[in-house]
Scaffold this motif. Structure first.
Motif, PDB file in Angstrom:
ATOM      1  N   ARG A  63       0.856  -1.184   0.000  1.00 46.56           N
ATOM      2  CA  ARG A  63       0.000   0.000   0.000  1.00 46.56           C
ATOM      3  C   ARG A  63       0.896   1.239   0.000  1.00 46.56           C
ATOM      4  N   TRP A  64       0.364   2.290  -0.603  1.00 45.35           N
ATOM      5  CA  TRP A  64       1.049   3.560  -0.687  1.00 45.35           C
ATOM      6  C   TRP A  64      -0.014   4.623  -0.897  1.00 45.35           C
ATOM      7  N   ASP A  65       0.366   5.874  -0.802  1.00 42.20           N
ATOM      8  CA  ASP A  65      -0.594   6.944  -1.043  1.00 42.20           C
ATOM      9  C   ASP A  65      -1.172   6.776  -2.438  1.00 42.20           C
ATOM     10  N   GLY A  66      -2.463   6.544  -2.505  1.00 44.41           N
ATOM     11  CA  GLY A  66      -3.128   6.442  -3.796  1.00 44.41           C
ATOM     12  C   GLY A  66      -3.308   5.047  -4.340  1.00 44.41           C
ATOM     13  N   GLY A  67      -2.849   3.996  -3.634  1.00 38.27           N
ATOM     14  CA  GLY A  67      -3.069   2.679  -4.206  1.00 38.27           C
ATOM     15  C   GLY A  67      -2.650   1.511  -3.350  1.00 38.27           C
ATOM     16  N   GLN A  68      -3.018   0.341  -3.819  1.00 34.76           N
ATOM     17  CA  GLN A  68      -2.643  -0.935  -3.217  1.00 34.76           C
ATOM     18  C   GLN A  68      -2.452  -1.945  -4.331  1.00 34.76           C
ATOM     19  N   ALA A  69      -1.648  -2.967  -4.060  1.00 33.28           N
ATOM     20  CA  ALA A  69      -1.462  -4.074  -4.991  1.00 33.28           C
ATOM     21  C   ALA A  69      -1.324  -5.361  -4.189  1.00 33.28           C
ATOM     22  N   ARG A  70      -1.687  -6.453  -4.807  1.00 32.21           N
ATOM     23  CA  ARG A  70      -1.583  -7.774  -4.163  1.00 32.21           C
ATOM     24  C   ARG A  70      -0.952  -8.731  -5.167  1.00 32.21           C
ATOM     25  N   PHE A  71      -0.001  -9.548  -4.685  1.00 34.27           N
ATOM     26  CA  PHE A  71       0.670 -10.543  -5.525  1.00 34.27           C
ATOM     27  C   PHE A  71       0.667 -11.892  -4.810  1.00 34.27           C
ATOM     28  N   SER A  72       0.461 -12.952  -5.544  1.00 30.03           N
ATOM     29  CA  SER A  72       0.720 -14.299  -5.040  1.00 30.03           C
ATOM     30  C   SER A  72       2.225 -14.501  -5.140  1.00 30.03           C
ATOM     31  N   VAL A  73       2.826 -15.032  -4.080  1.00 31.99           N
ATOM     32  CA  VAL A  73       4.283 -15.160  -4.084  1.00 31.99           C
ATOM     33  C   VAL A  73       4.742 -16.566  -3.722  1.00 31.99           C
ATOM     34  N   LEU A 116      15.812 -15.245 -17.106  1.00 33.11           N
ATOM     35  CA  LEU A 116      15.413 -15.067 -18.496  1.00 33.11           C
ATOM     36  C   LEU A 116      14.370 -13.983 -18.741  1.00 33.11           C
ATOM     37  N   ILE A 117      13.786 -13.432 -17.692  1.00 28.45           N
ATOM     38  CA  ILE A 117      12.768 -12.388 -17.876  1.00 28.45           C
ATOM     39  C   ILE A 117      13.176 -11.127 -17.111  1.00 28.45           C
ATOM     40  N   PRO A 118      12.780  -9.947 -17.581  1.00 29.06           N
ATOM     41  CA  PRO A 118      13.070  -8.724 -16.828  1.00 29.06           C
ATOM     42  C   PRO A 118      12.264  -8.679 -15.540  1.00 29.06           C
ATOM     43  N   LEU A 119      12.884  -8.176 -14.490  1.00 23.22           N
ATOM     44  CA  LEU A 119      12.247  -8.149 -13.175  1.00 23.22           C
ATOM     45  C   LEU A 119      12.384  -6.784 -12.531  1.00 23.22           C
ATOM     46  N   ASP A 120      11.387  -6.412 -11.731  1.00 21.64           N
ATOM     47  CA  ASP A 120      11.507  -5.306 -10.796  1.00 21.64           C
ATOM     48  C   ASP A 120      11.856  -5.914  -9.449  1.00 21.64           C
ATOM     49  N   MET A 121      12.801  -5.302  -8.745  1.00 24.76           N
ATOM     50  CA  MET A 121      13.205  -5.743  -7.415  1.00 24.76           C
ATOM     51  C   MET A 121      12.821  -4.679  -6.414  1.00 24.76           C
ATOM     52  N   ILE A 122      12.050  -5.081  -5.417  1.00 22.78           N
ATOM     53  CA  ILE A 122      11.553  -4.153  -4.398  1.00 22.78           C
ATOM     54  C   ILE A 122      12.207  -4.562  -3.074  1.00 22.78           C
ATOM     55  N   PHE A 123      13.091  -3.695  -2.567  1.00 24.04           N
ATOM     56  CA  PHE A 123      13.876  -3.981  -1.371  1.00 24.04           C
ATOM     57  C   PHE A 123      13.180  -3.385  -0.153  1.00 24.04           C
ATOM     58  N   LEU A 124      12.989  -4.213   0.903  1.00 26.68           N
ATOM     59  CA  LEU A 124      12.225  -3.810   2.087  1.00 26.68           C
ATOM     60  C   LEU A 124      13.044  -3.958   3.361  1.00 26.68           C
ATOM     61  N   ASP A 125      12.790  -3.054   4.305  1.00 28.53           N
ATOM     62  CA  ASP A 125      13.480  -3.127   5.591  1.00 28.53           C
ATOM     63  C   ASP A 125      12.734  -4.064   6.546  1.00 28.53           C
ATOM     64  N   ALA A 126      13.184  -4.127   7.797  1.00 30.62           N
ATOM     65  CA  ALA A 126      12.610  -5.056   8.780  1.00 30.62           C
ATOM     66  C   ALA A 126      11.174  -4.726   9.164  1.00 30.62           C
ATOM     67  N   ARG A 127      10.705  -3.519   8.853  1.00 28.60           N
ATOM     68  CA  ARG A 127       9.323  -3.130   9.138  1.00 28.60           C
ATOM     69  C   ARG A 127       8.426  -3.323   7.919  1.00 28.60           C
ATOM     70  N   ALA A 164       4.464   1.101 -13.232  1.00 30.10           N
ATOM     71  CA  ALA A 164       3.097   1.193 -13.735  1.00 30.10           C
ATOM     72  C   ALA A 164       2.092   1.369 -12.602  1.00 30.10           C
ATOM     73  N   PHE A 165       2.331   0.737 -11.454  1.00 29.99           N
ATOM     74  CA  PHE A 165       1.394   0.796 -10.338  1.00 29.99           C
ATOM     75  C   PHE A 165       1.702   1.921  -9.362  1.00 29.99           C
ATOM     76  N   GLY A 166       2.913   2.469  -9.423  1.00 26.75           N
ATOM     77  CA  GLY A 166       3.291   3.532  -8.495  1.00 26.75           C
ATOM     78  C   GLY A 166       3.961   3.043  -7.230  1.00 26.75           C
ATOM     79  N   ILE A 167       4.491   1.811  -7.234  1.00 21.97           N
ATOM     80  CA  ILE A 167       5.196   1.280  -6.059  1.00 21.97           C
ATOM     81  C   ILE A 167       6.561   1.956  -5.981  1.00 21.97           C
ATOM     82  N   ALA A 168       6.827   2.627  -4.860  1.00 26.31           N
ATOM     83  CA  ALA A 168       8.048   3.407  -4.705  1.00 26.31           C
ATOM     84  C   ALA A 168       8.497   3.356  -3.243  1.00 26.31           C
ATOM     85  N   PRO A 169       9.706   3.883  -2.955  1.00 30.11           N
ATOM     86  CA  PRO A 169      10.139   3.941  -1.562  1.00 30.11           C
ATOM     87  C   PRO A 169       9.081   4.603  -0.685  1.00 30.11           C
TER      88      PRO A 169
END
Length: 189
Positions: A63-73, A116-127, A164-169
């Motif tokens: 979640r972030w200001d203006g949106g949410q996203a859900r992924f199966s992982v 073999l596919i391009p990826l976005d990497m989202i790095f998260l802290d302990a919180r 595309a979704f607006g996922i940012a720090p």
């Protein structure tokens, strides 16, 4: 410092379609059943806690200001799983990803060897707060991609989706790996 490899998540039987929810939220959930336990790492890949209300080990929400996203992982929470990552996979459902979980916060670096596919990497802290997003990592590139210091988890999704979704720090993740001190705790749902 050793580098970890990346690759694409197993495609699920029936990939879920992306669709907007009321209020501009994105629903990226897959059709996969919830895992029977919460995958919180102990360094050997064993689960340490039972599932928490509102959290499933096989799903992340952001979640972030203006949106949410859900992924199966798919969870990579031991050294072998993290080393294999998403290597040698040719595709990944749009609503899927891989969550790399470490035993404790630390500096992490990735590369795209055998990926073999391009990826976005989202790095998260302990919180569970997004500290850095690396967009469109180039398949097969062995250039190190640093996530920075104090990283507990890394979410990999298809390249281009974070922008595309607006996922940012500053975005927050809901997942049992972050425990009760999470910025978005499981019990808050």
């Amino acid at each position: 410092m050793p580098f970890l490899t990346l690759a694409a998540v197993l495609s699920f039987c029936a990939p879920a379609a992306l669709h907007a929810q009321a209020g501009g939220q994105l629903d990226l959930g897959g059709s996969r059943e919830a895992a029977p336990f919460a995958a919180v790492p102990d360094g050997a890949g064993d689960a340490l806690v039972a599932p928490l209300q509102g959290c499933e080990s096989g799903e992340v929400r952001l979640r972030w200001d203006g949106g949410q996203a859900r992924f199966s992982v798919e969870i990579a929470d031991d050294a072998g799983e993290r080393s294999q990552g998403l290597m040698h996979r040719e595709s990944m459902a749009r609503s899927s990803g891989m969550l790399f979980i470490y035993p404790r916060p630390a500096p992490v670096s990735f590369w795209m060897r055998n990926t073999l596919i391009p990826l976005d990497m989202i790095f998260l802290d302990a919180r569970g707060v997004v500290k850095r997003v690396h967009s469109n990592a180039v398949p097969l590139d062995e250039t190190p991609i640093s996530g920075g210091d104090g990283i507990l988890a890394v979410l990999e999704i298809n390249g281009g989706l974070a922008k595309a979704f607006g996922i940012a720090p500053g975005a927050q993740m809901l997942h049992p790996a972050f425990g009760s001190a999470a910025a978005w705790p499981c019990a808050a749902e």
